[in-house]
Design a protein around this motif. Structure first.
Motif, PDB file in Angstrom:
ATOM      1  N   UNK A  60       0.862  -1.176   0.000  1.00 13.56           N
ATOM      2  CA  UNK A  60       0.000   0.000   0.000  1.00 13.56           C
ATOM      3  C   UNK A  60       0.899   1.226   0.000  1.00 13.56           C
ATOM      4  N   UNK A  61       1.203   1.719  -1.187  1.00 12.24           N
ATOM      5  CA  UNK A  61       2.175   2.797  -1.313  1.00 12.24           C
ATOM      6  C   UNK A  61       1.681   4.105  -0.701  1.00 12.24           C
ATOM      7  N   UNK A  62       0.367   4.228  -0.497  1.00 14.42           N
ATOM      8  CA  UNK A  62      -0.172   5.466   0.046  1.00 14.42           C
ATOM      9  C   UNK A  62      -0.336   5.487   1.545  1.00 14.42           C
ATOM     10  N   UNK A  63       0.049   4.407   2.209  1.00  9.50           N
ATOM     11  CA  UNK A  63      -0.203   4.303   3.650  1.00  9.50           C
ATOM     12  C   UNK A  63       0.472   5.408   4.452  1.00  9.50           C
ATOM     13  N   UNK A  64       1.670   5.817   4.037  1.00  4.94           N
ATOM     14  CA  UNK A  64       2.404   6.834   4.787  1.00  4.94           C
ATOM     15  C   UNK A  64       2.069   8.264   4.377  1.00  4.94           C
ATOM     16  N   UNK A  65       1.234   8.439   3.380  1.00  2.50           N
ATOM     17  CA  UNK A  65       0.976   9.791   2.888  1.00  2.50           C
ATOM     18  C   UNK A  65       0.448  10.743   3.970  1.00  2.50           C
ATOM     19  N   UNK A  66      -0.485  10.336   4.833  1.00  3.95           N
ATOM     20  CA  UNK A  66      -0.925  11.272   5.884  1.00  3.95           C
ATOM     21  C   UNK A  66       0.219  11.706   6.803  1.00  3.95           C
ATOM     22  N   UNK A 122       6.275  17.080  -1.029  1.00  3.78           N
ATOM     23  CA  UNK A 122       5.659  16.208  -2.014  1.00  3.78           C
ATOM     24  C   UNK A 122       5.931  14.743  -1.746  1.00  3.78           C
ATOM     25  N   UNK A 123       5.313  13.914  -2.581  1.00  2.00           N
ATOM     26  CA  UNK A 123       5.505  12.469  -2.526  1.00  2.00           C
ATOM     27  C   UNK A 123       5.465  11.932  -3.942  1.00  2.00           C
ATOM     28  N   UNK A 124       6.327  10.991  -4.211  1.00  2.00           N
ATOM     29  CA  UNK A 124       6.323  10.384  -5.531  1.00  2.00           C
ATOM     30  C   UNK A 124       6.383   8.873  -5.406  1.00  2.00           C
ATOM     31  N   UNK A 125       5.937   8.227  -6.463  1.00  2.00           N
ATOM     32  CA  UNK A 125       5.980   6.775  -6.548  1.00  2.00           C
ATOM     33  C   UNK A 125       7.007   6.407  -7.602  1.00  2.00           C
ATOM     34  N   UNK A 174      -1.214  -0.936 -11.186  1.00  2.00           N
ATOM     35  CA  UNK A 174      -2.067  -0.641 -12.336  1.00  2.00           C
ATOM     36  C   UNK A 174      -2.505   0.824 -12.304  1.00  2.00           C
ATOM     37  N   UNK A 175      -3.165   1.245 -13.367  1.00  2.00           N
ATOM     38  CA  UNK A 175      -3.545   2.653 -13.496  1.00  2.00           C
ATOM     39  C   UNK A 175      -4.453   3.087 -12.348  1.00  2.00           C
ATOM     40  N   UNK A 176      -5.350   2.212 -11.929  1.00  2.00           N
ATOM     41  CA  UNK A 176      -6.237   2.558 -10.822  1.00  2.00           C
ATOM     42  C   UNK A 176      -5.474   2.820  -9.538  1.00  2.00           C
ATOM     43  N   UNK A 177      -4.490   1.995  -9.242  1.00  2.00           N
ATOM     44  CA  UNK A 177      -3.682   2.190  -8.033  1.00  2.00           C
ATOM     45  C   UNK A 177      -2.875   3.483  -8.117  1.00  2.00           C
ATOM     46  N   UNK A 178      -2.330   3.758  -9.290  1.00  2.00           N
ATOM     47  CA  UNK A 178      -1.562   4.991  -9.467  1.00  2.00           C
ATOM     48  C   UNK A 178      -2.461   6.212  -9.331  1.00  2.00           C
ATOM     49  N   UNK A 179      -3.657   6.127  -9.888  1.00  2.00           N
ATOM     50  CA  UNK A 179      -4.597   7.247  -9.791  1.00  2.00           C
ATOM     51  C   UNK A 179      -4.962   7.521  -8.340  1.00  2.00           C
ATOM     52  N   UNK A 180      -5.176   6.470  -7.563  1.00  2.00           N
ATOM     53  CA  UNK A 180      -5.526   6.665  -6.148  1.00  2.00           C
ATOM     54  C   UNK A 180      -4.360   7.286  -5.382  1.00  2.00           C
TER      55      UNK A 180
END
Length: 234
Positions: free
Chosen positions: A126-132, A141-144, A159-165
């Motif tokens: 879950x690449x977005x877990x640390x964003x908060x 900023x944050x990048x993947x 996939x595109x959906x995961x990147x979009x989220x």
């Protein structure tokens, strides 16, 4: 508008990337790992060089592939920021204590350091877990990206959906957003609709797609033509 970030390995490439229209110049040593760092003296020379140009693109600099130990991370970020770059990029990996590293960098961010967290799509489920946490710490900023450059590019890892989220969540938290990771010219059309603030390239800018080789003006031109610039939109 999505901008083009070009990773450069030396001062010659810095000038070449600027002439080729890169919007952001990223100081990174591709032979020293996913986020291989330039030596501080060389970073300072790059800053001095760019300050002489009539038009100065922003400079970012990586800090190397560091263990997730707060003392090591804060020291390297502080030393890199002191060189005068516009952004410092720090890679966050699941091993160790990445959350503690983010928290330890909050004082630097409050003092004005513009820090960009790099999360690796091939290491984080879950690449977005640390964003908060990244946003609360005051990061810019944050990048993947991808850590293993031989294991396939970003679109093989998410996939595109995961990147979009990821992009949507980071943007909602007030963070600059970036996507990178062995991106090819053919990937650009799929990623532009996600509207990240920038797309990062190294492999696609080099002859024969050899990220450890030299930047190739023709390859850079191909990427630049696929990422609309200010003149294209005006």
């Amino acid at each position: 508008m999505t901008r083009l970030l070009a990773s450069v390995a030396n001062l010659d490439e810095l000038a070449l990337a600027a002439r080729g229209g890169a919007d952001i110049l990223d100081l990174k040593d591709p032979k020293a790992g996913a986020l291989g760092a330039w030596a501080p003296d060389d970073i300072a020379r790059a800053v001095d060089t760019v300050h002489l140009w009539p038009v100065r693109p922003p400079l970012s600099a990586t800090v190397g592939d560091l263990p997730m130990e707060p003392a090591a991370v804060t020291d390297r970020v502080a030393r890199t920021w002191a060189c005068g770059v516009d952004y410092v990029k720090i890679g966050l990996v699941p091993s160790g204590d990445p959350a503690a590293c983010v928290a330890a960098l909050a004082p630097d961010a409050r003092r004005g350091a513009r820090i960009v967290a790099v999360l690796f799509a091939d290491l984080w489920d879950d690449a977005g877990r640390l964003l908060p946490d990244i946003a609360r710490a005051g990061f810019a900023g944050a990048m993947l990206d991808t850590a293993g450059k031989g294991s396939g590019g970003l679109l093989r890892q998410k996939d595109i959906g995961q990147l979009a989220r990821f992009v949507e969540r980071a943007r909602a938290l007030g963070l600059l957003t970036g996507l990178a990771g062995s991106l090819a010219v053919r990937d650009i059309a799929a990623l532009l609709p996600l509207a990240p603030d920038y797309l990062g390239f190294r492999t696609a800018l080099c002859a024969g797609a050899d990220r450890g080789g030299a930047l190739d003006p023709a390859a850079l031109a191909a990427v630049r033509s696929a990422v609309p610039n200010h003149a294209d939109i005006a």
